[in-house]
Design an enzyme around this catalytic site. Structure first.
Site, PDB file in Angstrom:
ATOM      1  N   LEU A 256       0.881  -1.280   0.047  1.00 31.39           N
ATOM      2  CA  LEU A 256       0.016   0.120   0.011  1.00 31.39           C
ATOM      3  C   LEU A 256       0.973   1.431  -0.075  1.00 31.39           C
ATOM      4  O   LEU A 256       1.962   1.344   0.565  1.00 31.39           O
ATOM      5  CB  LEU A 256      -1.020  -0.110   1.204  1.00 31.39           C
ATOM      6  N   SER A 257       0.413   2.280  -0.755  1.00 34.38           N
ATOM      7  CA  SER A 257       1.233   3.328  -0.662  1.00 34.38           C
ATOM      8  C   SER A 257       2.507   3.068  -1.105  1.00 34.38           C
ATOM      9  O   SER A 257       3.115   2.682  -2.193  1.00 34.38           O
ATOM     10  CB  SER A 257       0.837   4.134   0.372  1.00 34.38           C
ATOM     11  N   PHE A 258       3.663   3.690  -0.428  1.00 31.19           N
ATOM     12  CA  PHE A 258       4.914   3.457  -0.363  1.00 31.19           C
ATOM     13  C   PHE A 258       5.177   1.820  -0.654  1.00 31.19           C
ATOM     14  O   PHE A 258       6.093   1.217  -1.127  1.00 31.19           O
ATOM     15  CB  PHE A 258       5.919   4.111   0.344  1.00 31.19           C
TER      16      PHE A 258
ATOM     17  N   GLY B  76       3.271  -0.223  -2.153  1.00 35.35           N
ATOM     18  CA  GLY B  76       3.044  -0.422  -3.297  1.00 35.35           C
ATOM     19  C   GLY B  76       4.125  -0.475  -4.460  1.00 35.35           C
ATOM     20  O   GLY B  76       4.410  -1.179  -5.281  1.00 35.35           O
TER      21      GLY B  76
ATOM     22  N   ASP C 261      -0.593  -1.067  -4.841  1.00 33.58           N
ATOM     23  CA  ASP C 261      -1.681  -0.131  -4.519  1.00 33.58           C
ATOM     24  C   ASP C 261      -0.960   1.353  -4.284  1.00 33.58           C
ATOM     25  O   ASP C 261      -0.948   1.470  -3.200  1.00 33.58           O
ATOM     26  CB  ASP C 261      -2.712  -0.608  -3.449  1.00 33.58           C
TER      27      ASP C 261
END
Length: 414
Positions: A260-262, A264, A283
């Protein structure tokens, strides 16, 4: 997995689609109003915190009561408001626990755990003793919640280079025999506990889940002083080793990794080198996190820190702390140079699900998807899906329905 693209929120009928798109352009969407227009980070954090409500981790009235106590970007106001709320719930939980009221105690412990972490989400005094105090309080409350509620999870410590990575292993009550495992990597600012919406999506579909604080994240940073590293396969591979050795219920041939985020950005790096990973979910997708942040900082490379905008100054301090480098733009830029996956994308041979949103703040998921050579799918959430924001903030229920049916199919749980 066929190479395909899917636009979540689009209307199939062409006539209805035109009407829907025209209507979408003419009206406002939920994500447009902001709590604090002058601080996008605070705005995003508050929307994430509210999004945890369906999982019992926050309550609307409690969160909004804090919002009305905040004063712009004042860090002390942020820390004190969340800590006061966390302490109040923590005390309530302990009182209920002492009286044998375990349902009430578990509920209050869970929200107290979240609010202790919230106090640290926007706090740049890294030497302050509250960093450790509140982090320990959050972990303690979450453990007490698990113990009292019977939630199917256990706290784990993964051996890591003379230290350990804290995390949780959640057993799916719907698993039959050996079942797939999904490993979840949080972002730069969130913690392992904050990924519950992801874990819920996995557990309900018969998939076991392991979520953790890696170097630079959560307790691994604040207690063990571990900082980010670009070769993330050196983080994930020990997790896979640990999980397969400790938990016999895992199907070793069906292991997914979601970032998720970083996270991802980090997940594909691990998937490129550890071929035990059979599905990678990004993501959002991102080829070069370092390149994007460096571009933001390049405008200020000749300026002293005290002369650049407050949000950028805080960004530099946060990156310096989490990457273990001196607090200067030059050192942060140098630390971010290796965070570029361009040279290893051809090595990502497992199936890859690339997530994106029309309200995503980090752009490049589509180009990341197009650069992959292996089996892949691109999933775009638009405004009408209500899950268009960064990592589907505010639309976790919608996101779960679309994302996890695909994950279950890829991991053999459909």
């Amino acid at each position: 997995m066929k190479d395909q693209e899917r636009h979540i929120g689009e209307t199939i009928d062409p006539i209805s689609k035109v009407s829907a798109e025209t209507s979408a352009l003419a009206r406002k969407h939920w994500a447009q109003p902001s709590f604090f227009n002058d601080n996008l980070l605070i705005d995003a954090l508050l929307k994430h915190i509210l999004s945890l409500m369906p999982y019992g981790m926050t309550d609307y009235g409690e969160v909004m009561d804090v919002v009305y106590q905040l004063s712009g970007s004042d860090e002390e106001a942020w820390v004190n408001a969340w800590a006061a709320l966390a302490r109040r719930l923590h005390n309530r939980a302990e009182e209920a626990d002492g009286k044998g009221k375990h349902v009430t105690a578990a509920s209050a412990y869970l929200r107290a755990s979240t609010y202790w972490r919230c106090a640290l989400l926007y706090f740049s005094d890294f030497a302050d003793t509250r960093m450790r105090e509140y982090a320990v309080a959050s972990a303690d409350c979450y453990q007490r919640y698990i113990n009292l509620s019977g939630y199917p999870g256990e706290r784990i410590e993964i051996p890591y280079e003379g230290s350990f990575l804290p995390g949780y292993f959640y057993r799916s009550p719907h698993a039959k025999g050996k079942a797939p495992l999904l490993i979840v990597t949080p972002g730069r600012d969130t913690w392992a506990e904050d990924t519950r919406w992801v874990c819920e999506g996995a557990l309900r579909r018969g998939i076991h889940c392991l979520t953790y604080d890696g170097p630079g994240q959560g307790l691994a940073l604040r207690l063990n002083h571990l900082t980010f590293r670009p070769d993330w396969e050196k983080v994930v591979s020990p997790l896979v080793d640990f999980a397969l050795e400790k938990f016999s219920e895992i199907d070793a041939s069906s292991i997914g990794l979601m970032g998720l985020s970083f996270g991802g950005y980090l997940a594909p790096r691990a998937a490129a080198f550890d071929k035990r990973i059979t599905l990678c979910v990004t993501d959002p997708g991102n080829i070069s996190w370092g390149r994007q942040i460096i571009a933001q900082l390049s405008r200020f490379h000749d300026h002293p820190l005290d002369e650049i905008p407050e949000q950028m100054r805080n960004l530099v301090r946060d990156y310096a702390w989490k990457h273990g480098v001196p607090n200067t733009i030059k050192d942060v830029v140098q630390a971010l140079q290796p965070y570029d996956n361009s040279s290893i994308l051809d090595n990502v041979t497992c199936a890859t699900l690339v997530l994106d949103g029309t309200g995503e703040v980090f752009h490049g998921a589509k180009s990341f998807h197009d650069s992959l050579k292996g089996p892949k799918e691109y999933l775009l959430f638009d405004e009408t899906s209500t899950a268009q924001s960064h990592c589907q903030i505010g639309g976790y229920a919608t996101a779960t329905e679309y994302i996890f049916d695909r994950i279950a199919e890829r991991l053999g749980c459909a």
